[in-house]
Design a protein around this motif. Structure first.
Motif, mmCIF file in Angstrom:
data_model
loop_
_atom_site.group_PDB
_atom_site.id
_atom_site.type_symbol
_atom_site.label_atom_id
_atom_site.label_comp_id
_atom_site.label_asym_id
_atom_site.label_seq_id
_atom_site.Cartn_x
_atom_site.Cartn_y
_atom_site.Cartn_z
ATOM 1 N N ASP A 60 0.896 -0.920 -0.174
ATOM 2 C CA ASP A 60 -0.182 -0.229 -0.201
ATOM 3 C C ASP A 60 0.925 1.105 -0.263
ATOM 4 O O ASP A 60 1.099 2.607 -0.772
ATOM 5 N N GLU A 61 1.863 1.087 0.849
ATOM 6 C CA GLU A 61 2.844 2.273 0.614
ATOM 7 C C GLU A 61 3.535 2.483 -0.496
ATOM 8 O O GLU A 61 3.199 3.569 -0.475
ATOM 9 N N ALA A 62 3.726 1.383 -1.008
ATOM 10 C CA ALA A 62 4.591 1.542 -2.241
ATOM 11 C C ALA A 62 3.857 2.257 -3.165
ATOM 12 O O ALA A 62 3.956 3.396 -4.337
ATOM 13 N N PHE A 63 2.068 1.641 -3.731
ATOM 14 C CA PHE A 63 1.121 2.274 -4.569
ATOM 15 C C PHE A 63 1.165 3.288 -4.506
ATOM 16 O O PHE A 63 1.022 4.151 -5.407
ATOM 17 N N THR A 64 0.710 3.656 -3.649
ATOM 18 C CA THR A 64 0.391 4.884 -2.890
ATOM 19 C C THR A 64 1.548 6.114 -3.329
ATOM 20 O O THR A 64 1.366 6.968 -4.180
ATOM 21 N N GLU A 65 2.247 5.551 -3.282
ATOM 22 C CA GLU A 65 3.984 7.047 -3.604
ATOM 23 C C GLU A 65 3.977 7.091 -5.100
ATOM 24 O O GLU A 65 4.179 7.734 -4.820
ATOM 25 N N GLY A 66 3.864 5.422 -5.790
ATOM 26 C CA GLY A 66 3.663 5.649 -7.575
ATOM 27 C C GLY A 66 2.730 6.444 -8.340
ATOM 28 O O GLY A 66 3.152 7.473 -8.579
ATOM 29 N N VAL A 67 2.157 6.058 -7.144
ATOM 30 C CA VAL A 67 0.825 7.122 -7.451
ATOM 31 C C VAL A 67 0.694 8.510 -7.151
ATOM 32 O O VAL A 67 0.601 9.302 -8.414
ATOM 33 N N ARG A 68 1.453 8.527 -6.345
ATOM 34 C CA ARG A 68 1.080 10.183 -5.927
ATOM 35 C C ARG A 68 2.955 11.095 -6.707
ATOM 36 O O ARG A 68 2.336 12.091 -7.440
#
Length: 103
Positions: A60-68
């Motif tokens: 979740d942290e990695a995906f959220t940062e990628g989208v951000r």
């Protein structure tokens, strides 16, 4: 010689589409693997194109940062391990066209 353009949009795969070509992302990961294993073993690496963006404790942290940072474009979140483990496929359809019997 014309350089092949890498599509950066969010991939949409259908049921029978071939898998994505992740050679750029895998090469970036392999270049950084020793450092990632030393500092972040067990975490997930966020990789966009030729760059390892960072290591994150959860998907979740990695995906959220990628989208951000990039929006909904092509990037991968890969587990940081010392070596690649073979993928286990527990159930296989022996009638699928991609499977053939080896005698």
């Amino acid at each position: 010689m014309k350089t092949e353009e890498i599509k950066d949009e969010w991939p949409h795969l259908e049921e029978n589409d071939p898998p994505l070509d992740l050679t750029r992302e895998n090469a970036a990961f392999e270049r950084e693997r020793a450092r990632l294993v030393r500092d972040h073993l067990g975490h997930l690496a966020l990789i966009h194109g030729d760059d390892v963006i960072g290591a994150y404790a959860t998907f979740d942290e990695a995906f959220t940062e990628g989208v951000r940072r990039f929006g909904y474009v092509r990037f991968i979140c890969r587990p940081i391990t010392e070596k690649d483990e073979p993928e286990f496929v527990p159930y296989i359809d022996i009638n699928h066209p991609s499977v053939r019997r080896i005698d």
